[in-house]
Design an enzyme around this catalytic site. Structure first.
Site, PDB file in Angstrom:
ATOM      1  N   ASP A  33     -14.521 170.744  94.814  1.00 53.76           N
ATOM      2  CA  ASP A  33     -14.397 170.035  96.102  1.00 53.76           C
ATOM      3  C   ASP A  33     -13.053 169.658  96.409  1.00 53.76           C
ATOM      4  OD1 ASP A  33     -17.045 169.558  96.379  1.00 53.76           O
ATOM      5  OD2 ASP A  33     -17.343 167.691  95.137  1.00 53.76           O
ATOM      6  N   GLU A  34     -11.933 170.657  96.202  1.00 55.28           N
ATOM      7  CA  GLU A  34     -10.807 170.276  96.380  1.00 55.28           C
ATOM      8  C   GLU A  34     -10.254 171.373  97.290  1.00 55.28           C
ATOM      9  OE1 GLU A  34      -8.191 169.155  93.106  1.00 55.28           O
ATOM     10  OE2 GLU A  34      -9.591 167.559  92.413  1.00 55.28           O
TER      11      GLU A  34
END
Length: 282
Positions: A226-227
């Site tokens: 999620d980055e």
């Protein structure tokens, strides 16, 4: 016959790049229909997207000549024909709002994609896939079978010639190996402004904290969970009167819209990677 293309490029900034690109296209009978550019002063990089028509050269000849043109500028460039929609595979689990939205927009002519297959670790949406005449592949995933499952998933992506993979609420974490294989061509939708409210039941967490904004983030998939580079975000306002069910419904609408915009921009070649960020020529 009208042949339309999109040229995207990035390189170290220096004077004369726009002039050189325009001249290159003019000399080959190209007519520029749309152009946008950006100079990132923090990194010293230049980005450009040009949509143009050219009937004098084939796609292959243009690409070959662009390769030589780009070398003195240390330029990375890609040439895409606009005549073919982008082959796409969608991954989904048990929440179908984003899948349903993408299928409807695709069939309505609102997205320049060609959805070639749907892959899921559950059977919930095989009837939805059948109603759109899209092949549905049920591939269960457990900790013990994850490598084999991902091998099957990637085989489908490759056999379908997919340029884009959309994780439309696919609730399995991709391995580092699959993330690398899909680098720059896999988009995920996340149920908040990252990195808030990770994990299960995000809207319960949001409700418990009394949030005043709920949001969604579409980003490229990377090995860092999620980055990945963010493509699009949006929010919906909330207040004390909103129940968990209301927040969930609002969140699903926001997720669907954010993901659809990200898919549209990517498939129109409007998103250029800039390190861990993106440049988007809307």
């Amino acid at each position: 016959m009208h042949h339309a293309y999109v040229l995207t490029l990035s390189c170290p900034d220096r004077p004369g790049i726009v002039h050189a690109v325009s001249g290159f296209l003019l000399e080959r009978g190209g007519n520029i229909e749309e152009a946008a550019q950006y100079n990132d002063r923090d990194t010293g990089l230049f980005f450009m997207r040009v949509q143009f028509a050219c009937d004098q050269l084939t796609h292959e000849d243009l690409r070959a000549q662009l390769k030589f043109f780009a070398q003195p500028f240390n330029m990375e460039c890609q040439l895409h024909s606009t005549t073919q929609p982008m082959r796409t595979v969608i991954f989904v689990s048990k929440e179908g709002h984003c899948l349903n939205d993408l299928l409807f927009r695709w069939k309505s002519g609102l997205l320049p994609v060609d959805i070639a297959a749907i892959v899921s670790n559950h059977r919930d949406f095989y009837q939805l896939a059948a109603s759109y005449n899209v092949p549905f592949h049920h591939i269960p995933v457990t900790a013990a079978t994850k490598p084999q499952a991902e091998a099957k998933q990637f085989e489908i992506v490759q056999s379908e010639g997919a340029e884009l993979v959309v994780l439309a609420r696919y609730m399995q974490v991709l391995s580092d190996d699959l993330c690398r294989k899909l680098s720059g061509r896999a988009i995920n939708i996340h149920h908040s402004f990252l990195p808030s409210f990770k994990g299960a039941k995000p809207y319960y967490q949001a409700h418990d904290r009394g949030v005043k904004l709920i949001g969604a983030t579409a980003h490229y998939v990377t090995a860092d969970l999620d980055e990945g580079p963010i493509i699009e975000q949006d929010v919906a306002r909330a207040d004390h009167s909103k129940t968990v069910e209301m927040l969930t419904a609002m969140g699903r609408d926001t997720e669907s819209q954010v993901l659809a915009r990200a898919v549209k921009w990517h498939s129109e070649h409007r998103v250029l990677l800039n390190g861990h960020k993106t440049v988007i020529f809307k």
